[in-house]
Enzyme design. Structure first.
Site, PDB file in Angstrom:
ATOM      1  N   CYS A  96      -5.514  -1.021   5.299  1.00 19.62           N
ATOM      2  CA  CYS A  96      -6.106   0.288   5.540  1.00 19.62           C
ATOM      3  C   CYS A  96      -6.288   1.036   4.221  1.00 19.62           C
ATOM      4  CB  CYS A  96      -5.192   1.069   6.481  1.00 19.62           C
ATOM      5  SG  CYS A  96      -5.516   2.827   6.569  1.00 19.62           S
ATOM      6  N   GLU A  97      -7.480   1.566   3.994  1.00 15.87           N
ATOM      7  CA  GLU A  97      -7.739   2.264   2.738  1.00 15.87           C
ATOM      8  C   GLU A  97      -7.082   3.649   2.691  1.00 15.87           C
ATOM      9  OE1 GLU A  97     -12.047   4.413   3.442  1.00 15.87           O
ATOM     10  OE2 GLU A  97     -12.042   2.369   2.662  1.00 15.87           O
ATOM     11  N   HIS A  98      -6.555   4.113   3.825  1.00 12.11           N
ATOM     12  CA  HIS A  98      -5.917   5.431   3.849  1.00 12.11           C
ATOM     13  C   HIS A  98      -4.441   5.364   3.469  1.00 12.11           C
ATOM     14  CE1 HIS A  98      -9.241   6.326   6.976  1.00 12.11           C
ATOM     15  NE2 HIS A  98      -9.645   6.646   5.783  1.00 12.11           N
ATOM     16  N   HIS A  99      -3.762   4.297   3.903  1.00 13.64           N
ATOM     17  CA  HIS A  99      -2.325   4.192   3.639  1.00 13.64           C
ATOM     18  C   HIS A  99      -1.958   2.908   2.886  1.00 13.64           C
ATOM     19  CE1 HIS A  99      -2.673   6.723   7.334  1.00 13.64           C
ATOM     20  NE2 HIS A  99      -1.870   7.483   6.642  1.00 13.64           N
ATOM     21  N   GLN A 137     -11.520  -0.269   9.827  1.00 18.42           N
ATOM     22  CA  GLN A 137     -12.032  -1.262  10.765  1.00 18.42           C
ATOM     23  C   GLN A 137     -13.485  -0.993  11.106  1.00 18.42           C
ATOM     24  OE1 GLN A 137      -9.430  -2.107  14.081  1.00 18.42           O
ATOM     25  NE2 GLN A 137     -11.102  -2.823  15.360  1.00 18.42           N
ATOM     26  N   HIS A 165      -3.000  -1.968  13.852  1.00 18.99           N
ATOM     27  CA  HIS A 165      -2.868  -1.266  12.570  1.00 18.99           C
ATOM     28  C   HIS A 165      -1.414  -0.869  12.334  1.00 18.99           C
ATOM     29  CE1 HIS A 165      -7.267  -0.441  11.775  1.00 18.99           C
ATOM     30  NE2 HIS A 165      -7.275  -0.936  12.999  1.00 18.99           N
ATOM     31  N   CYS A 167      -0.336   1.142  10.208  1.00 19.79           N
ATOM     32  CA  CYS A 167      -0.196   2.573   9.953  1.00 19.79           C
ATOM     33  C   CYS A 167       0.078   3.330  11.250  1.00 19.79           C
ATOM     34  CB  CYS A 167      -1.434   3.139   9.246  1.00 19.79           C
ATOM     35  SG  CYS A 167      -2.967   2.951  10.164  1.00 19.79           S
TER      36      CYS A 167
END
Length: 209
Positions: A96-99, A137, A165, A167
């Site tokens: 995940c590019e956020h976490h 995704q 996920h 996250c």
């Protein structure tokens, strides 16, 4: 019918960035270890920065892969075959590019050929290319679709991704087992509901378990 896929931000051609040196990357890992509350100089962690950097080279090798190369070889002599091609249950893992924590699952890809087909393993290679980057995704689903469209110009494409996920399971709301499904349809799959029904019927007929 013409397939329509919205242009994406050019992640298939990642923008040029100043890449830190290996020593700088290892130093960053040591900083994170210390920030987490441990001692990067203790015996068990001395080699960890080198291992993490080496692992990152594998986990994010998609930045050095070109999906168009995987789809460059098109087989046009298919004895008149123009019906649906479906490859399901392509396993992948991504981050995940956020976490920057993992998400993983399976991708399912179908298309109606218009001017030839590609080797079945090449579709898995496209999934691998985009999975091994920092991702969402939703974007990954669209990127796979766009790459197939640009290479094959098929009469229709269906891409479905099912993933869990971390996250959501190991942090935050902490709901293990929650699954996310994304899909994108073009051409005949988008315009004809019967084709979507056929796709999902074939897809579900081979489901595990």
């Amino acid at each position: 019918m013409d397939a329509v896929v919205k242009p994406l931000r050019p992640k298939s051609e990642p923008r040029t960035v100043m890449r830190p040196s290996r020593a700088e990357a290892e130093a960053a890992v040591r900083t994170l270890i210390a920030w987490a509350g441990d001692d990067p100089s203790r015996e068990g962690l001395l080699e960890t920065p080198k291992r993490v950097v080496k692992a990152y080279e594998e986990l994010f090798e998609g930045y050095r892969m070109d999906p168009s190369e995987a789809l460059a070889k098109i087989f046009r002599e298919v004895e008149g075959y123009d019906d649906l091609v479906l490859v399901r249950d392509i396993p992948f893992h991504s981050h995940c590019e956020h976490h920057m924590v993992p998400f993983y699952g399976h991708a399912h890809i179908a298309y109606y050929p218009s001017d030839g087909v590609v080797g079945l393993s090449k579709l898995a290679r496209v999934v691998e290319t985009f999975a091994r980057r920092l991702q969402t995704q939703e974007t990954m689903t669209a990127e796979i679709t766009q790459s197939i469209q640009e290479a094959l110009h098929p009469r229709g494409i269906a891409v479905v991704i099912e993933a869990e996920h971390m996250c959501m399971t190991m942090r935050g709301i902490q709901k293990p087992g929650a699954s996310t499904t994304t899909c994108q349809f073009t051409g005949v799959f988008r315009d004809d509901p019967n084709e979507q029904v056929r796709f999902f019927t074939l897809l579900n007929s081979g489901k595990r378990g």
